[in-house]
Write an enzyme that holds these catalytic residues in place. Structure first.
Site, short mmCIF file in Angstrom:
data_model
loop_
_atom_site.label_atom_id
_atom_site.label_comp_id
_atom_site.label_asym_id
_atom_site.label_seq_id
_atom_site.Cartn_x
_atom_site.Cartn_y
_atom_site.Cartn_z
N LYS A 205 0.87 -1.17 0.00
CA LYS A 205 0.00 0.00 0.00
C LYS A 205 0.91 1.22 0.00
O LYS A 205 1.62 1.49 0.98
CB LYS A 205 -0.93 0.01 1.21
CG LYS A 205 -1.89 1.18 1.22
CD LYS A 205 -2.81 1.12 2.43
CE LYS A 205 -3.79 2.29 2.44
NZ LYS A 205 -4.65 2.27 3.65
N ARG A 226 1.40 9.69 6.07
CA ARG A 226 1.58 8.29 6.47
C ARG A 226 2.85 7.69 5.85
O ARG A 226 2.95 6.49 5.68
CB ARG A 226 0.36 7.48 6.04
CG ARG A 226 -0.95 7.97 6.67
CD ARG A 226 -2.10 7.02 6.36
NE ARG A 226 -3.30 7.42 7.09
CZ ARG A 226 -4.40 7.90 6.54
NH1 ARG A 226 -4.47 8.04 5.22
NH2 ARG A 226 -5.44 8.23 7.27
N LYS A 257 -2.06 -1.67 -3.86
CA LYS A 257 -2.89 -0.47 -3.80
C LYS A 257 -1.98 0.75 -3.80
O LYS A 257 -1.02 0.78 -3.01
CB LYS A 257 -3.74 -0.51 -2.53
CG LYS A 257 -4.66 0.68 -2.33
CD LYS A 257 -5.46 0.54 -1.03
CE LYS A 257 -6.39 1.73 -0.84
NZ LYS A 257 -7.15 1.63 0.41
N SER A 283 -9.82 5.78 -5.03
CA SER A 283 -10.71 6.91 -5.22
C SER A 283 -10.21 7.92 -6.25
O SER A 283 -10.99 8.44 -7.05
CB SER A 283 -10.93 7.62 -3.88
OG SER A 283 -9.69 8.07 -3.33
N TYR A 322 -15.09 1.04 -7.41
CA TYR A 322 -16.36 1.69 -7.11
C TYR A 322 -17.36 1.53 -8.25
O TYR A 322 -18.53 1.84 -8.10
CB TYR A 322 -16.12 3.17 -6.79
CG TYR A 322 -15.20 3.34 -5.60
CD1 TYR A 322 -15.69 3.21 -4.30
CD2 TYR A 322 -13.83 3.58 -5.77
CE1 TYR A 322 -14.85 3.34 -3.21
CE2 TYR A 322 -12.99 3.70 -4.68
CZ TYR A 322 -13.50 3.58 -3.39
OH TYR A 322 -12.66 3.68 -2.32
#
Length: 336
Positions: A205, A226, A257, A283, A322
């Site tokens: 990630k 992060r 990801k 997203s 999505y």
């Protein structure tokens, strides 16, 4: 003397276009195909809502109430979508994300609700991370210096895993990129008797610029970044090391990801993994296509299907997207 190569003189001109001549021929020889069962729909459920709340940065995506979540889950199951990945947004956050493992917390109530509604018709998955539940927005608990405490966070992840399993989840998805998280979660699940719960490891990630719209979706409280625990975008070999560690710790599925910016990493992971490899079309990827289509810059449906095909061609066994329901319906219509 003829300048035509001998191979062409003997066998005729090489014409790959023969296999592209008609839709039927192209369909017959297509190397990569999409199937609804290989799509997973991420869903957001927010505590305290009275009606679904549309997201401005992700047209067509909403924060759900428990009732609208159940309706969306039924629609996805009827479309043949393979699974649902749930993200919960609580009304109250604190330093340790205590709502994450509370049986009455919004995410665990959502899992239980969907277990009753569609539990036999699809696979119920849940994000296992603290970022939606903490007042500081980080994926773990903080130490006295304000840094994420890796090992203290593992204790919280273990508690979350057991709470989600007891609520009825099929798959837990630890996405925090803490060292040792898969082993800690597997041990906690097995010790509590939940040996059948699947662990989906977010093995690679990346600390990406494409998460922006997601932060609206989960009402992120993040301060800072992060980068100390998510992967640096410049590193590829590191992703394979993370994958090897997750497999050794007991991961049942591994994931890369974001998606399209890391197709090279996805392909390398797929080439070496002994378990299914998934990708998450995040997203920002969704938003780029939606806004470009709305501006008339691209043709929306072909762009969506092409992007999903790219994941499959690179080696993904399933894709979180999505567009899962919409794409599943298109795939079924095309086949009929």
């Amino acid at each position: 003397m003829s300048s035509v190569p001998a191979y062409q003189l003997a066998h005729g001109t090489v014409r790959p276009r023969r296999l592209r001549r008609t839709p039927a021929v192209r369909r017959m020889v297509r190397e990569t195909r999409l199937h609804p069962a290989e799509l997973v729909l991420p869903l957001f459920v927010k505590e305290g809502l009275r009606e679904p709340a549309p997201l401005t940065s992700m047209p067509g995506v909403v924060q759900h109430t428990l009732d609208s979540l159940a309706e969306a889950a039924r629609e996805a199951a009827e479309a043949g979508v393979g699974g649902l990945m749930l993200f919960g947004i609580p009304e109250v956050r604190d330093e340790t994300g205590s709502q994450a493992d509370d049986p009455d917390g919004i995410l665990n109530r959502a899992i239980a609700r969907l277990r009753e509604e569609v539990g036999e018709d699809t696979v119920i998955m849940a994000d296992l991370c603290l970022d939606e539940f903490t007042s500081h927005g980080h994926c773990g608990v903080l130490d006295a210096t304000g840094a994420v405490d890796n090992d203290a966070t593992l204790d919280r992840y273990a508690a979350m895993a057991v709470a989600q399993a007891e609520a009825g989840v099929d798959v837990v998805g630890p996405s925090g990129m803490m060292d040792g998280q898969i082993a800690a979660i597997r041990h906690a699940l097995d010790s509590a008797g939940h040996t059948d719960v699947i662990v989906l490891a977010y093995s690679a990630k990346y600390s990406s610029a494409f998460y922006g719209p997601f932060r609206e979706a989960v009402d992120s409280q993040l301060s800072g970044d992060r980068r100390t625990y998510q992967q640096d975008p410049g590193n590829g070999r590191e992703a394979l090391r993370e994958l090897e560690l997750d497999l050794a710790e007991g991961a049942d599925i591994v994931m890369i990801k974001p998606g399209m910016p890391y197709l090279d990493v996805l392909a390398e992971a797929a080439a070496v993994s002994s378990v299914p490899v998934w990708a998450y079309q995040i997203s920002g990827e969704y938003a780029m296509i939606e806004f470009a289509a709305a501006a008339g810059a691209i043709d929306r449906k072909p762009a969506i299907l092409e992007s999903l095909t790219a994941f499959k061609r690179a080696g993904a066994d399933s894709v979180l997207t999505y567009w899962a329901v919409e794409a599943a319906n298109w795939i079924r219509e095309d086949r009929s």
